[in-house]
Design a protein around this motif. Sequence first.
Motif, PDB file in Angstrom:
ATOM      1  N   ASP A 148       0.864  -1.181   0.000  1.00 28.75           N
ATOM      2  CA  ASP A 148       0.000   0.000   0.000  1.00 28.75           C
ATOM      3  C   ASP A 148       0.903   1.234   0.000  1.00 28.75           C
ATOM      4  O   ASP A 148       1.548   1.545   1.000  1.00 28.75           O
ATOM      5  N   THR A 149       0.956   1.934  -1.160  1.00 33.79           N
ATOM      6  CA  THR A 149       1.924   3.040  -1.283  1.00 33.79           C
ATOM      7  C   THR A 149       1.644   4.174  -0.307  1.00 33.79           C
ATOM      8  O   THR A 149       2.532   4.969  -0.011  1.00 33.79           O
ATOM      9  N   THR A 150       0.419   4.272   0.212  1.00 29.67           N
ATOM     10  CA  THR A 150       0.099   5.401   1.083  1.00 29.67           C
ATOM     11  C   THR A 150       0.312   5.078   2.565  1.00 29.67           C
ATOM     12  O   THR A 150       0.262   5.971   3.402  1.00 29.67           O
ATOM     13  N   PRO A 336       1.495  11.167  -6.811  1.00 32.77           N
ATOM     14  CA  PRO A 336       1.402   9.948  -5.997  1.00 32.77           C
ATOM     15  C   PRO A 336       2.696   9.154  -5.991  1.00 32.77           C
ATOM     16  O   PRO A 336       3.164   8.703  -7.029  1.00 32.77           O
ATOM     17  N   ASP A 349       3.700   6.161  -8.233  1.00 32.34           N
ATOM     18  CA  ASP A 349       2.602   5.202  -8.346  1.00 32.34           C
ATOM     19  C   ASP A 349       1.840   5.480  -9.646  1.00 32.34           C
ATOM     20  O   ASP A 349       1.032   6.407  -9.725  1.00 32.34           O
ATOM     21  N   LYS A 351      -0.413   3.740 -11.283  1.00 31.12           N
ATOM     22  CA  LYS A 351      -1.852   3.450 -11.293  1.00 31.12           C
ATOM     23  C   LYS A 351      -2.633   4.685 -10.871  1.00 31.12           C
ATOM     24  O   LYS A 351      -3.713   4.947 -11.377  1.00 31.12           O
ATOM     25  N   LYS A 352      -2.067   5.425  -9.921  1.00 32.80           N
ATOM     26  CA  LYS A 352      -2.730   6.648  -9.442  1.00 32.80           C
ATOM     27  C   LYS A 352      -2.411   7.840 -10.349  1.00 32.80           C
ATOM     28  O   LYS A 352      -3.203   8.768 -10.464  1.00 32.80           O
ATOM     29  N   PRO A 355      -4.783   6.921 -13.876  1.00 29.15           N
ATOM     30  CA  PRO A 355      -5.845   5.935 -13.570  1.00 29.15           C
ATOM     31  C   PRO A 355      -6.628   5.522 -14.813  1.00 29.15           C
ATOM     32  O   PRO A 355      -7.240   4.444 -14.826  1.00 29.15           O
ATOM     33  N   TYR A 429       2.396  15.752 -14.988  1.00 33.31           N
ATOM     34  CA  TYR A 429       1.263  15.529 -14.072  1.00 33.31           C
ATOM     35  C   TYR A 429       0.135  16.521 -14.343  1.00 33.31           C
ATOM     36  O   TYR A 429      -1.040  16.169 -14.296  1.00 33.31           O
TER      37      TYR A 429
END
Length: 458
Positions: A148-150, A336, A349, A351-352, A355, A429
């Motif tokens: 879990d990156t967070t 992220p 990250d 994926k974030k 998305p 970004y």
Amino acid sequence: MNFSEMEPYKIKMVERLKTTTKKERKKFIKNAKFNLFNLKSENVLIDLLTDSGTNAMSDEQWSEIMLGDESYAGAESYFKLKETIEDLFGFEYFLPTHQGRASENVLFSALIKEGNIIPGNAHFDTTKGHIESRKAEAIDCTIEEASDTTAEHPFKGNVDLNKLQKLFATEDNSNIPFVIITITCNSAGGQPVSMKNIKDVAKICKDNDTMLLFDAARFAENAFFIKEREKGYKSKTIKEIVKEMFSYVDGFTMSCKKDGIVNIGGLIGLRSKDIYQKASTYNIMYEGYLTYGGMAGRDLGALSQGLREATKYSYLQSRIGKVKYLFDKLDSYNIPIQKPAGGHAVFIDAKKFFPQIPQSQFPAQLLGVELYIEGGIRGVEIGTLLADRDPKTGKNRYPDLELLRLAIPRRVYTKNHLDYVANKIKKIYKKREDYNKGLKIVREAPILRHFTVELERL
Ligand SMILES: *Cc1c(COP(=O)(O)O)cnc(C)c1O
């Protein structure tokens, strides 16, 4: 954390950076089949592909290059390194090899049999390769928080003790020749392992009559995190922490291309004379004679000096401070990233970040490609391409984490370089919603495909 910002060295020699235009880079990456490994390094401005072997050596290390003793057997450089290894790690028996995977090849030849099980914390890809090629199985026992990156856990590289204990409870222990702890845990984002966790794993191994090994490529960075984050270690020196860490293990393999601060080299350390003798035979077969292994005498000397420099607190403060600097910049732009900051790299990250791009279209690779085009910056995908296909089903494996890793070479780049990197990522970004299509594979190798894969834009 209160990092000292200043490098504890000044610069005596510099290397020119070659600039390219965005138009040229679009052509270069297309010709490289959208694989960053295929780029010529002269067409890369800031190279964050890896921190492995990309280190800048000190004047004292270069002096060792001149002092190298190239005798076939019993070279002075070997004894210099031997003294350092005894002093830092407390190991009497060691073998030099040409790099980390060679250490794995030699030691695993002596220790692993078909059908064995090797538990660990997210084994490094070559480690896993050397286990699986011997028809043994690498079992990942990293704690859940790592994926879990967070999740803000100070020691995300830790081994899940319950998972490990369960494995010992259900398996025949003679089938588990050793447990291997990777410090820091590369695959989980350069995350450290706590001293307590090392101690607890050592106890489980002892209770079950199994050896404990380190994959020690980034041992000094791990020691720094113990000093900064673990209770009871604030006033200990890095040398004391390293000594204690290694006191719990029976042996180690090490790629010296990381915390050895050299460009090539590897080590095996052992406590058992018997295993040392078994491994020695393989070392002579695969690497070279016992007192040089896969290295030149001069490299042994440079490594000896590099290991001593890597265990200086001021060096580690500046080194890990620099990684944290890039991390904080990206975090302040709300990009992220894997948290908290790791030791050798910042992980985005994907994926974030994207998305809208499904994992089947390799979003982390896409981000790597776009960052190269935008700023001539080279990172590396740690995601679906790296995960390869399932050997049984032939289907793509989709890992929990889809990351773009930006690894920081030791003593090579300044904060100005990192500011440039952060700005280019921010730029992408800002326009992240403009990217709607990922990549597809047009050619791939059956194993370790990420090195040679060829891709196209969808
Ligand atoms: C780099 C690395 C290896 C392999 O070492 P090489 O020197 O690249 O062969 C093994 N384990 C870890 C954790 C590494 O980072």
